[in-house]
Every structure is written in C-alpha cells, then in structure tokens.
Design a protein around this motif. Structure first.
Motif, PDB file in Angstrom:
ATOM      1  N   UNK A  18     -19.002 -24.078 -17.916  1.00 44.91           N
ATOM      2  CA  UNK A  18     -18.411 -25.051 -16.996  1.00 44.91           C
ATOM      3  C   UNK A  18     -19.196 -25.115 -15.689  1.00 44.91           C
ATOM      4  N   UNK A  19     -19.641 -23.946 -15.217  1.00 47.63           N
ATOM      5  CA  UNK A  19     -20.432 -23.898 -13.991  1.00 47.63           C
ATOM      6  C   UNK A  19     -21.767 -24.617 -14.188  1.00 47.63           C
ATOM      7  N   UNK A  20     -22.391 -24.404 -15.353  1.00 50.13           N
ATOM      8  CA  UNK A  20     -23.666 -25.056 -15.655  1.00 50.13           C
ATOM      9  C   UNK A  20     -23.502 -26.571 -15.721  1.00 50.13           C
ATOM     10  N   UNK A  21     -22.449 -27.027 -16.406  1.00 54.01           N
ATOM     11  CA  UNK A  21     -22.186 -28.469 -16.489  1.00 54.01           C
ATOM     12  C   UNK A  21     -21.920 -29.035 -15.101  1.00 54.01           C
ATOM     13  N   UNK A  22     -21.203 -28.251 -14.286  1.00 56.05           N
ATOM     14  CA  UNK A  22     -20.927 -28.694 -12.916  1.00 56.05           C
ATOM     15  C   UNK A  22     -22.203 -28.871 -12.112  1.00 56.05           C
ATOM     16  N   UNK A  23     -23.157 -27.938 -12.269  1.00 57.67           N
ATOM     17  CA  UNK A  23     -24.440 -28.044 -11.561  1.00 57.67           C
ATOM     18  C   UNK A  23     -25.191 -29.293 -12.004  1.00 57.67           C
ATOM     19  N   UNK A  24     -25.276 -29.505 -13.322  1.00 59.16           N
ATOM     20  CA  UNK A  24     -25.988 -30.664 -13.847  1.00 59.16           C
ATOM     21  C   UNK A  24     -25.327 -31.968 -13.392  1.00 59.16           C
ATOM     22  N   UNK A  25     -23.998 -31.985 -13.433  1.00 53.09           N
ATOM     23  CA  UNK A  25     -23.276 -33.189 -13.036  1.00 53.09           C
ATOM     24  C   UNK A  25     -23.483 -33.486 -11.555  1.00 53.09           C
ATOM     25  N   UNK A  26     -23.483 -32.442 -10.737  1.00 56.45           N
ATOM     26  CA  UNK A  26     -23.713 -32.626  -9.299  1.00 56.45           C
ATOM     27  C   UNK A  26     -25.111 -33.173  -9.041  1.00 56.45           C
ATOM     28  N   UNK A  27     -26.106 -32.660  -9.790  1.00 55.68           N
ATOM     29  CA  UNK A  27     -27.479 -33.125  -9.611  1.00 55.68           C
ATOM     30  C   UNK A  27     -27.646 -34.571 -10.052  1.00 55.68           C
ATOM     31  N   UNK A 355     -30.997 -30.627 -23.326  1.00 52.53           N
ATOM     32  CA  UNK A 355     -29.756 -30.457 -22.553  1.00 52.53           C
ATOM     33  C   UNK A 355     -28.946 -29.229 -22.949  1.00 52.53           C
ATOM     34  N   UNK A 356     -28.833 -28.958 -24.259  1.00 55.24           N
ATOM     35  CA  UNK A 356     -28.035 -27.816 -24.715  1.00 55.24           C
ATOM     36  C   UNK A 356     -28.668 -26.507 -24.251  1.00 55.24           C
ATOM     37  N   UNK A 357     -29.989 -26.404 -24.415  1.00 55.33           N
ATOM     38  CA  UNK A 357     -30.703 -25.198 -23.974  1.00 55.33           C
ATOM     39  C   UNK A 357     -30.596 -25.035 -22.463  1.00 55.33           C
ATOM     40  N   UNK A 358     -30.703 -26.154 -21.739  1.00 55.90           N
ATOM     41  CA  UNK A 358     -30.592 -26.103 -20.278  1.00 55.90           C
ATOM     42  C   UNK A 358     -29.226 -25.580 -19.850  1.00 55.90           C
ATOM     43  N   UNK A 359     -28.174 -26.065 -20.508  1.00 55.61           N
ATOM     44  CA  UNK A 359     -26.826 -25.602 -20.185  1.00 55.61           C
ATOM     45  C   UNK A 359     -26.686 -24.117 -20.500  1.00 55.61           C
ATOM     46  N   UNK A 360     -27.249 -23.686 -21.632  1.00 56.25           N
ATOM     47  CA  UNK A 360     -27.161 -22.274 -22.019  1.00 56.25           C
ATOM     48  C   UNK A 360     -27.853 -21.376 -20.989  1.00 56.25           C
ATOM     49  N   UNK A 361     -29.088 -21.720 -20.636  1.00 58.32           N
ATOM     50  CA  UNK A 361     -29.850 -20.912 -19.679  1.00 58.32           C
ATOM     51  C   UNK A 361     -29.195 -20.954 -18.298  1.00 58.32           C
ATOM     52  N   UNK A 362     -28.754 -22.135 -17.890  1.00 59.09           N
ATOM     53  CA  UNK A 362     -28.106 -22.276 -16.586  1.00 59.09           C
ATOM     54  C   UNK A 362     -26.811 -21.482 -16.520  1.00 59.09           C
ATOM     55  N   UNK A 363     -26.035 -21.509 -17.605  1.00 57.12           N
ATOM     56  CA  UNK A 363     -24.769 -20.765 -17.639  1.00 57.12           C
ATOM     57  C   UNK A 363     -25.012 -19.270 -17.488  1.00 57.12           C
ATOM     58  N   UNK A 373     -27.006 -18.219  -8.857  1.00 58.15           N
ATOM     59  CA  UNK A 373     -26.481 -19.586  -8.904  1.00 58.15           C
ATOM     60  C   UNK A 373     -27.295 -20.503  -7.996  1.00 58.15           C
ATOM     61  N   UNK A 374     -27.554 -20.068  -6.767  1.00 57.99           N
ATOM     62  CA  UNK A 374     -28.332 -20.877  -5.830  1.00 57.99           C
ATOM     63  C   UNK A 374     -29.745 -21.113  -6.354  1.00 57.99           C
ATOM     64  N   UNK A 375     -30.328 -20.084  -6.933  1.00 57.50           N
ATOM     65  CA  UNK A 375     -31.701 -20.171  -7.421  1.00 57.50           C
ATOM     66  C   UNK A 375     -31.818 -21.159  -8.574  1.00 57.50           C
ATOM     67  N   UNK A 376     -30.899 -21.072  -9.554  1.00 59.31           N
ATOM     68  CA  UNK A 376     -30.975 -21.966 -10.712  1.00 59.31           C
ATOM     69  C   UNK A 376     -30.625 -23.389 -10.307  1.00 59.31           C
ATOM     70  N   UNK A 377     -29.683 -23.563  -9.377  1.00 61.53           N
ATOM     71  CA  UNK A 377     -29.329 -24.902  -8.907  1.00 61.53           C
ATOM     72  C   UNK A 377     -30.511 -25.555  -8.198  1.00 61.53           C
TER      73      UNK A 377
END
Length: 443
Positions: A18-27, A355-363, A373-377
């Motif tokens: 959810x945090x990863x999706x939130x980062x992507x959605x914010x971007x 996208x799926x891999x990005x969400x996995x790594x970001x999560x 979190x700040x670094x990956x964002x």
C-alpha cells in the motif's frame, strides 16, 4: 505462535505494498498536476484531470471552470485531458458522423409508404431530441464550458513548456525528499562494518600493500571526490591497477583523516552492478585463486570477506542544499547509465522491472525505515522525470520533439503520422513492461 508470525508478515507486506502504491500514485499525480498547472497558466483548455485509469470511483465537475476531476479504480497512472490534443481522432469522428447522417435523407420517402408508423417514429425522435436539448441546456447552466484554447492550436513553445512541466514537478518533489533526507539523516556513505583479514602476513608485502581500512571506517571521498552512491566508487577507481595508490578521506572515531591506500587488485568492473571488484580493490573483501570443488580447476573465489553498510554523514544547512542537487543529478545519471548499459548489452534485461516489480522493490525498501522510504521515493521521482523525457514514442520527450520540428518547419507533421507513432509507442511500452515483469518472476 506460527499463525501470529504469518499474520504479522502478511500485515507488514500488505502495508508495504500500500505504501509503494501510494508513492507511485503521488508521483503520477504530481506529474499530471505539473501539466495541469502549466496548462492553466498558459491558457490551455482542460476538460479533465484524472488520477488513475478505468471506471471512476469519484468524480466532480467544477461549477466555476467546468473541468472534471476524477479518481479512478486503477491507481497506476493518470492523465490531464487537454481539449484537442488528438485532432486526428476528432476529425475522424466528425467524418463518421457526417457519413451516418446521409441515409436519413431517404426517411421522408419511406414515411409516405409507412403511413402512421413513420409519423409516430418521427414524433418520438422529435420528443427525444427536445429532452436531450433541455438536458444539455441545463447542464450548461450548471457547468460552464472550460475556457482556453485547444492544445494543438497553441504555439509550439507553449506546448513544450506544458509537456516539460510534468517531469519538472517529479524532479522538484524528488529534490524535496532528498533535502529532507539529507537534512534529517545526512548524505549516504559506505561504512566498513567488517574489514577483511590481511591475506598477506609478511612484513615486506605489508609495506607494499597497506590495507589501511578498519572496521567502522566511513569512506567520504576518494581522490578528493565525494562519494554518494556505489557508481561513484566505480568511477573513482575504474581502470586503476593493482598497487596504484589512492587517497581516501575517511571518518574514523568521529574524526576526518586522509588515508593513502595501495589497491589490492585491478579495478576493472564489467558494469555498474559489478561492485565486488571495487571492494576487492579496496581490500574490504578478499578473494584468492583456489581449486573448484567440482571441477578442480583454479578459479577466483571470495575466501575471506569483509562487509559494508550504508550510513549517513550529516553536514551543514548550505552543504545540505548543494549536495541535495548533486545527489539528484547523480541519481538521474545513474538511471541514464543503466539504460545505456542495457542497450549496449553490459547488463541483462533481467535487471529491468515493470510496474509489478517496481511495486515489489518499493514496498520492501519503503517498509525498512523512514530514511529508506525517503530514498526510494526520491529515486522514483527522478526516475519518472528522466524516463518521461526520453525520446520514446508516447512519452513527453517524443511529443516535445514533434513540437520542436513543428516550430522549425512552421507547420506540424501529419497528425495521423504522429498518432500512429504514439500508439506504437504505447503498445511497445505496455508490452515491454509486461515482458520484463514476467521475466523477473519466472527466471
């Protein structure tokens, strides 16, 4: 107990996703908001601003501007719909409408033969038309028509600014995250958490190869160049031979000091991910030529390894500002470098992700700590900014090129050709994203 552990892991993983999706959605949202803001300032007509794709979960039309704002079900994208951005499609629709109107000219003749039935149909059509006109009139009263000029009717330089504004907003948000990260924690540097044992014990060799680095040392600079990420270590040592002396600026016991270090091995990394070669050259890890257990052939293997970790080095306020810009530029350079090495075959396609891999790594990264979190964002923000400016069809960078060509030629390229190029780009990008995701999970 096992159930509690599984439940805890599930909650942690789900929260990370959810945090990863939130980062992507914010971007994505900030990217589209950049287009929207520049478009409003330059007088573009905007019909809709949407976050996400697919059916709308929530939508609201502004009574002041007439623009539609929507939140849609698939949270992996978004768009700012400028009026007239796809002129060719609208012309095709108009032609189709004209073609459909022609057969209605025959209805009066058929009406004479059908008698009352045709008259009834005509009367119903008139009533339906009146109802639709009333509804449209009412809608116009409640919601005004959005103001501004159509996208392709605007001057090329205005369109270029609008297209670049999305990537600019991504970069500014990433820069903000980097500034917060550097201000609160400091810039990332490598620390030796376990120095490799000296494989040369004779005094003669110790005089020639001074390992120097100790457990707990933090490497700040190499030959006067600040180290931010692993690629900086590769660039600083690439091409140097065994025995070459480099100057390290290290932090030891809270004090900065310079250390003259003779390299243990040649520094010849094959690509930007070949970091072990750099650690071997610095003496942080040791490898020797030993017989392979299965074949008996002599091979190089890590026999006595050291270890490193990423820590943070704090600095003053003005240094934080300056180094935030430097770090963002280096992050962008690393992204371009990885794409270059992918095209030249230095790194494999399995190093890429959709996208799926990005969400996995970001999560995974975002769930470690707030620093992570700040670094990956920040990385995702710079990544989106750089990637969207590449001259790949369907991306902003390609659209900018079309605008520049139109600016020079004083007339646009055939809109149909531009549309076909962009549609081909969309198909390629979606296909490539699916391919690399599948490859990542099955290989």
């Amino acid at each position: 107990m096992t159930y509690q552990l599984l439940a805890s892991n599930f909650i942690s993983s789900f929260g990370g996703i959810l945090l990863a999706i939130g980062i992507l959605l914010a971007m994505v949202t900030i990217h589209e908001f950049g287009h929207y803001l520049a478009g409003k300032l330059l007088g573009f007509k905007i019909n809709e601003f949407s976050v996400g794709f697919g059916p709308a979960i929530f939508k609201k039309r502004s009574k002041k501007t007439g623009e539609l704002f929507a939140l849609r079900v698939i949270p992996l994208g978004g768009y700012c719909a400028f009026d007239g951005e796809d002129d060719y499609e609208e012309e095709e629709e108009k032609d189709e409408e004209k073609g459909e109107e022609e057969p209605f000219e025959e209805f009066p003749q058929k009406e004479e033969n059908d008698g009352g039935v045709s008259a009834l149909k005509t009367e119903n059509l008139e009533e339906t038309s009146e109802v639709l006109q009333e509804e449209k009139a009412k809608e116009k009263e409640d919601y005004p028509e959005p103001k501004g000029a159509r996208f392709n009717d605007q001057k090329p330089w205005k369109r270029i600014i609008v297209l670049l504004a999305g990537a600019a907003m991504n970069y500014l948000l990433a820069l903000f995250f980097i500034f917060i990260m550097f201000g609160a924690y400091g810039r990332p540097v490598l620390q030796v958490v376990k120095s490799a044992p000296d494989k040369y014990d004779t005094p003669l060799v110790q005089e020639t190869y001074n390992t120097g680095l100790q457990t707990g040392d933090v490497i700040l600079e190499i030959n006067g160049k600040k180290m931010y990420m692993v690629t900086d270590y590769i660039d600083a040592l690439d091409g140097k031979d065994k025995g070459d002396v480099v100057t390290l600026t290290i932090l030891r016991d809270g004090k900065e000091q310079d250390l003259e270090l003779a390299l243990w091995e040649d520094a010849d990394p094959k690509n930007m991910s070949d970091t072990n070669v750099i650690f071997y050259a610095l003496g942080i890890a040791c490898r020797e030529e030993v017989p392979d257990e299965e074949t008996g052939e002599m091979v190089m293997k890590t026999t006595r390894g050291g270890g490193i970790s990423t820590v943070s080095a704090k600095q003053g306020f003005f240094d934080t500002i300056g180094q935030s810009f430097v770090y963002s530029f280096k992050t962008g350079g690393t992204i371009l470098r990885s794409l270059g090495e992918l095209l030249t075959g230095k790194i494999g396609i399995r190093s890429m992700g959709g996208p799926v891999t990005t969400i996995e790594v970001t999560a995974q990264a975002a769930s470690y700590s707030f620093l992570s979190f700040l670094n990956i964002a920040a990385f995702i923000g710079v990544n989106l900014a750089v990637f969207n400016l590449l001259p790949i069809p369907a991306l902003d960078g390609c659209k900018v090129i079309f605008c520049i060509i139109e600016w020079i030629r004083k007339k646009p390229i055939n809109r149909k050709v531009e549309m076909i190029v962009n549609l081909a780009g969309i198909a390629f990008l979606f296909g490539f994203a699916i391919f690399v995701d599948v490859l990542h999970f099955i290989v």
